[in-house]
Design an enzyme around this catalytic site. Structure first.
Site, PDB file in Angstrom:
ATOM      1  N   LYS A 153       0.836  -1.208   0.000  1.00  0.00           N
ATOM      2  CA  LYS A 153       0.000   0.000   0.000  1.00  0.00           C
ATOM      3  C   LYS A 153       0.869   1.255   0.000  1.00  0.00           C
ATOM      4  O   LYS A 153       0.673   2.157  -0.811  1.00  0.00           O
ATOM      5  CB  LYS A 153      -0.921   0.005   1.231  1.00  0.00           C
ATOM      6  CG  LYS A 153      -1.883  -1.178   1.252  1.00  0.00           C
ATOM      7  CD  LYS A 153      -2.792  -1.140   2.442  1.00  0.00           C
ATOM      8  CE  LYS A 153      -2.093  -1.354   3.755  1.00  0.00           C
ATOM      9  NZ  LYS A 153      -1.503  -2.690   3.930  1.00  0.00           N
ATOM     10  N   THR A 154       1.832   1.266   0.900  1.00  0.00           N
ATOM     11  CA  THR A 154       2.716   2.431   0.965  1.00  0.00           C
ATOM     12  C   THR A 154       3.517   2.545  -0.323  1.00  0.00           C
ATOM     13  O   THR A 154       3.737   3.639  -0.844  1.00  0.00           O
ATOM     14  CB  THR A 154       3.663   2.289   2.175  1.00  0.00           C
ATOM     15  OG1 THR A 154       2.887   1.901   3.298  1.00  0.00           O
ATOM     16  CG2 THR A 154       4.375   3.570   2.470  1.00  0.00           C
ATOM     17  N   HIS A 200       1.516 -35.800  13.187  1.00  0.00           N
ATOM     18  CA  HIS A 200       0.984 -34.822  12.228  1.00  0.00           C
ATOM     19  C   HIS A 200       1.110 -35.351  10.804  1.00  0.00           C
ATOM     20  O   HIS A 200       0.158 -35.318  10.015  1.00  0.00           O
ATOM     21  CB  HIS A 200       1.778 -33.505  12.291  1.00  0.00           C
ATOM     22  CG  HIS A 200       1.454 -32.656  13.465  1.00  0.00           C
ATOM     23  ND1 HIS A 200       0.186 -32.236  13.736  1.00  0.00           N
ATOM     24  CD2 HIS A 200       2.248 -32.112  14.427  1.00  0.00           C
ATOM     25  CE1 HIS A 200       0.217 -31.476  14.828  1.00  0.00           C
ATOM     26  NE2 HIS A 200       1.456 -31.399  15.265  1.00  0.00           N
ATOM     27  N   ASP A 239      -0.926 -26.179  18.654  1.00  0.00           N
ATOM     28  CA  ASP A 239      -1.938 -26.957  17.921  1.00  0.00           C
ATOM     29  C   ASP A 239      -3.317 -26.724  18.524  1.00  0.00           C
ATOM     30  O   ASP A 239      -4.292 -26.473  17.813  1.00  0.00           O
ATOM     31  CB  ASP A 239      -1.632 -28.461  18.015  1.00  0.00           C
ATOM     32  CG  ASP A 239      -0.300 -28.808  17.386  1.00  0.00           C
ATOM     33  OD1 ASP A 239       0.168 -27.999  16.564  1.00  0.00           O
ATOM     34  OD2 ASP A 239       0.264 -29.865  17.729  1.00  0.00           O
ATOM     35  N   GLU A 265       5.631 -35.046  15.720  1.00  0.00           N
ATOM     36  CA  GLU A 265       5.675 -34.612  14.317  1.00  0.00           C
ATOM     37  C   GLU A 265       5.240 -35.739  13.378  1.00  0.00           C
ATOM     38  O   GLU A 265       4.563 -35.505  12.379  1.00  0.00           O
ATOM     39  CB  GLU A 265       7.079 -34.119  13.934  1.00  0.00           C
ATOM     40  CG  GLU A 265       7.527 -32.869  14.670  1.00  0.00           C
ATOM     41  CD  GLU A 265       6.546 -31.721  14.572  1.00  0.00           C
ATOM     42  OE1 GLU A 265       5.839 -31.613  13.552  1.00  0.00           O
ATOM     43  OE2 GLU A 265       6.452 -30.941  15.541  1.00  0.00           O
TER      44      GLU A 265
HETATM   45  P1  ADP Z   1       2.072  -1.907   3.437  1.00  0.00           P
HETATM   46  O1  ADP Z   1       0.969  -2.481   2.631  1.00  0.00           O
HETATM   47  O2  ADP Z   1       2.130  -2.473   4.807  1.00  0.00           O
HETATM   48  O3  ADP Z   1       2.125  -0.423   3.379  1.00  0.00           O
HETATM   49  P2  ADP Z   1       4.541  -1.656   2.032  1.00  0.00           P
HETATM   50  O4  ADP Z   1       4.035  -0.919   0.860  1.00  0.00           O
HETATM   51  O5  ADP Z   1       5.260  -0.850   3.062  1.00  0.00           O
HETATM   52  O6  ADP Z   1       3.388  -2.452   2.722  1.00  0.00           O
HETATM   53  O7  ADP Z   1       5.452  -2.825   1.505  1.00  0.00           O
HETATM   54  C1  ADP Z   1       6.667  -3.185   2.131  1.00  0.00           C
HETATM   55  C2  ADP Z   1       7.670  -3.669   1.121  1.00  0.00           C
HETATM   56  O8  ADP Z   1       7.234  -4.863   0.500  1.00  0.00           O
HETATM   57  C3  ADP Z   1       7.888  -2.697  -0.011  1.00  0.00           C
HETATM   58  O9  ADP Z   1       8.868  -1.761   0.313  1.00  0.00           O
HETATM   59  C4  ADP Z   1       8.327  -3.606  -1.146  1.00  0.00           C
HETATM   60  O10 ADP Z   1       9.709  -3.855  -1.081  1.00  0.00           O
HETATM   61  C5  ADP Z   1       7.606  -4.901  -0.864  1.00  0.00           C
HETATM   62  N1  ADP Z   1       6.381  -5.033  -1.670  1.00  0.00           N
HETATM   63  C6  ADP Z   1       5.129  -5.147  -1.208  1.00  0.00           C
HETATM   64  N2  ADP Z   1       4.251  -5.287  -2.215  1.00  0.00           N
HETATM   65  C7  ADP Z   1       4.962  -5.236  -3.354  1.00  0.00           C
HETATM   66  C8  ADP Z   1       4.617  -5.301  -4.735  1.00  0.00           C
HETATM   67  N3  ADP Z   1       3.364  -5.451  -5.138  1.00  0.00           N
HETATM   68  N4  ADP Z   1       5.615  -5.213  -5.638  1.00  0.00           N
HETATM   69  C9  ADP Z   1       6.881  -5.071  -5.244  1.00  0.00           C
HETATM   70  N5  ADP Z   1       7.269  -4.996  -3.959  1.00  0.00           N
HETATM   71  C10 ADP Z   1       6.339  -5.080  -3.022  1.00  0.00           C
END
Ligand code: ADP
Length: 688
Positions: free
Chosen positions: A271-272, A493, A564, A490
């Protein structure tokens, strides 16, 4: 006209300014004042020491000055030392002062004091001085009439003049020091709370938004190319960028530009990253801030920061505001005193709501926000007109994982032939983008630890194991008996899941401790969206296989099954109370997706229903347990062989199970299992 032109020019200039933050005028800094005070203080100290009279000892004073009547005045300062004043005539005529001056001992141009004399106690000094003077006077008055004697004594005896002087610099220093200390500590605290950075002006910047601003002049290197998969989400956010760039296209048709979009999804799904890519791609200013940045220990700061953020954004419109982890301020507001409303957070949220949809139009400002807890957000925030759109960012599927691997493998040095992205993607169902990025990085570290020049397939597999299970702890002290228990647990399982149609396909079983777990059975979970009742029952049965084996083989059960049991209990409870998979309760679900009842004390069902739920949960679990036990009893010999083999080999694979139990009926194997047979841990047994 001329003036207006100038204004326009100035505006243009401002536009082109680099924009880490808003353009700043050269700032007056309080540190300059500190600097000047320090320099003045030092200069005064230096001046006073360089101009101070030279020290002399008693001998020189008594024999060469006092005895020759050169001394004009003796001042005892603070009962600590004596200042000697020399008669001007003597200074001019007597050669000893000239020579002393040449040596740097005297100072003719000075009116005095010319010399300093130190002593131990003022009483002793007075006595010595009187004795010395009496001796000299006795000599001088030899053969004189008493009258003359009296005259000589009255003229030549030099009394001590006491003086008390205060060192005002030291006084000033000690007066200022505590005040300066208090101010210093205050500034420090304020700066900490203000988030550091900046000068002392930071103290007054509490209410200012802490958003960082990116635009075409600040280098954000992330683009949509760095975001793998998430095609639908990408289309949506790209459209948002387009709204800002070509609003006319939409408004011409009578449409309204959306106010905001909410990115919702589990942690690490990008997302970020997606928001960063928007910042990189959009040719509009981009304000980025985290939900927790609004919150401060002072009341009203959050709301003021929201106001300031929107004020800045409106000045820069068209632009995008990104608020990460918006649940920090956007949580549903409390309804009554019992649920405990957080006033400051609620004020902040109210301000945000007003800014997003107030009387004042936010023309050209679009808000992007990210959260993994959309369920706890206030409903007012989610209504159209505020966050019009919710963009769901889910865990990546097989194809998306391939794309994410491709992005993160790019910077790595690896053996091209041995590593197939396809294979890696299949090994990692349920992994998020962040997990995959972590695997790639971890594999490079593992390979480097082994001094390899490129990363091999095994390094990737080790990285996957390490990320799921934690660090391998071969040196953990485990007694022989415990090891045997773990091996049978194990094997239990493994055997039960082998015999059940819907259990996840097994990959390997190990009794090498890893992370918190003392042993683990690794499965490759199927990628499915819905799960049937049969599948759930089989999974529960396989999960209970460990404890069942302990009972069947040792007639003694241990704490090793904690993990478990926890999982099975939760699963059984969900089946009964949430998924409506129980005949007695029927198609009823007490699940609350809104999260509104999270803090309420009362259950949404009667005491009687609660009892029924408890009974049904315990019935489900005991049925699954008995089933697991029966399977183990029926295959006692084989399980025994498997456990013994596990004790000697520590790790056994699917092939070993096949040798012992014979191959699974074909219809047991899922499509995916037939395609791929390697590692992923789904379950472990922490014995902590
Ligand atoms: P959140 O959804 O928690 O905000 P982030 O965007 O911070 O997650 O993702 C963390 C890291 O995971 C990113 O910096 C990247 O390296 C990796 N990542 C996550 N999703 C993708 C994606 N779709 N493509 C490439 N890298 C990804």
């Amino acid at each position: 006209m001329e003036k207006d032109n100038n204004k326009e020019e100035a505006k243009e200039k401002n536009k082109d300014k680099p924009m880490g933050k808003l353009p700043k005028a050269p700032k007056f800094s309080i540190y300059w004042v500190y600097g000047i005070i320090a320099v003045v203080f030092l200069a005064m100290q230096f001046y006073s020491t360089s101009n101070s009279p030279e020290k002399i000892n008693w001998q020189i004073f008594a024999n060469r000055m006092l005895a020759k009547h050169h001394v004009q005045k003796i001042v005892v300062v603070n009962k600590e030392y004596a200042e000697i004043y020399i008669k001007q005539d003597s200074m001019k005529t007597d050669t000893i002062y000239k020579s002393l001056t040449e040596k740097g001992l005297g100072n003719i141009s000075n009116l005095g004091p010319h010399f300093l004399l130190e002593f131990i106690t003022v009483e002793e000094f007075t006595k010595d001085l009187n004795d010395a003077q009496n001796k000299i006077l006795a000599k001088d008055t030899v053969g004189k009439t008493p009258e003359e004697k009296e005259n000589i004594i009255a003229n030549d005896f030099i009394p001590i003049a006491p003086a008390i002087r205060k060192d005002w610099t030291a006084d000033l220093f000690w007066t200022i020091l505590p005040i300066a200390l208090i101010i210093g500590v205050w500034v420090l605290i304020m700066r900490r709370m203000g988030g550091g950075g900046g000068g002392a002006g930071q103290i007054f910047n509490f209410g200012k938004s802490k958003a960082s601003l990116y635009d075409k002049n600040t280098s954000v290197t992330t683009t949509f190319e760095n975001v793998a998969g998430l095609e639908e989400a990408k289309v949506e956010v790209m459209e948002i960028v387009d709204f800002l760039k070509n609003p006319k296209k939409y408004t011409d048709l009578g449409g309204k530009i959306p106010r905001g979009a909410l990115l919702v999804g589990p942690p690490g799904t990008g997302k970020t990253l997606l928001a960063k890519a928007v910042a990189g791609e959009a040719q509009v200013p981009f304000f980025s801030m985290s939900g927790s940045d609004f919150v401060e220990m002072f009341v009203g700061v959050g709301a003021s920061r929201v106001r300031d953020l929107f004020k800045q954004a409106k000045e820069k419109a068209p632009c995008i505001i990104f608020i990460d982890e918006i649940d920090a301020i956007g949580r549903a507001r409390g309804k009554n005193a019992m649920t405990g409303g957080n006033d400051e957070r609620e004020n902040t949220l109210n301000q945000l709501l007003t800014e997003m949809d107030g009387f004042t139009a936010n023309v050209g400002v679009i808000i992007l926000a990210a959260t993994n807890r959309a369920d706890v957000l206030d409903r007012a925030l989610l209504r159209p007109g505020r966050f019009d759109r919710q963009i769901h960012v889910e865990l990546p599927d097989l194809e998306e994982r391939k794309a994410i691997f491709a992005v993160h493998l790019k910077p790595l040095k690896y053996e091209l032939e041995s590593i197939k992205i396809d294979f890696l993607a299949k090994q990692t169902p349920g992994f998020s983008g962040a997990d995959i990025a972590n695997i790639c990085n971890e594999s490079a570290l593992i390979a480097a630890r082994k001094n390899k020049t490129s990363i091999e397939k095994q390094d990737f597999l080790d990285a996957i194991d390490r990320i799921i299970g934690g660090l391998e702890k071969r040196n953990k002290i485990i007694s022989v008996k415990e090891k045997k228990t773990i091996a049978y647990h194990e094997s239990g399982h493994a055997a039960v899941s082998w015999m059940l149609k819907y259990a996840h396909p097994l990959i390997k079983v190990t009794i090498v401790p890893r992370g918190k777990a003392l042993g683990a059975a690794w499965y490759l979970p199927e990628e499915r969206q819905i799960t049937t009742k049969e599948q759930l029952l089989d999974e529960m049965c396989a999960t209970l296989g460990g404890r069942a084996a302990e009972e069947v083989f040792f007639n003694e059960i241990s704490t090793g099954a904690l993990n478990d049991l926890e999982r099975v209990s939760k699963q059984a409870y969900s089946m009964v109370a949430f998924f409506g998979l129980n005949d007695k309760l029927g198609n009823i679900s007490y699940y609350d997706s809104s999260g509104q009842n999270e803090y309420s004390f009362s259950k949404p069902y009667s005491e009687h229903t609660a009892e029924v739920i408890d009974q049904e949960v315990s019935l489900l679990i005991s049925t699954a347990y008995n089933r697991a036990k029966q399977i183990l009893i029926d295959n006692k010999e084989n399980v025994h062989t498997l456990a013994e083999k596990l004790l000697t080999n520590e790790v056994i694979f699917r092939e070993d199970l096949e040798l012992i139990f014979g191959s699974r009926p074909v219809d047991f194997n899922t499509e995916q299992e037939n395609k791929d047979l390697n590692s992923t841990l789904v379950e472990n047994i922490p014995l902590s």
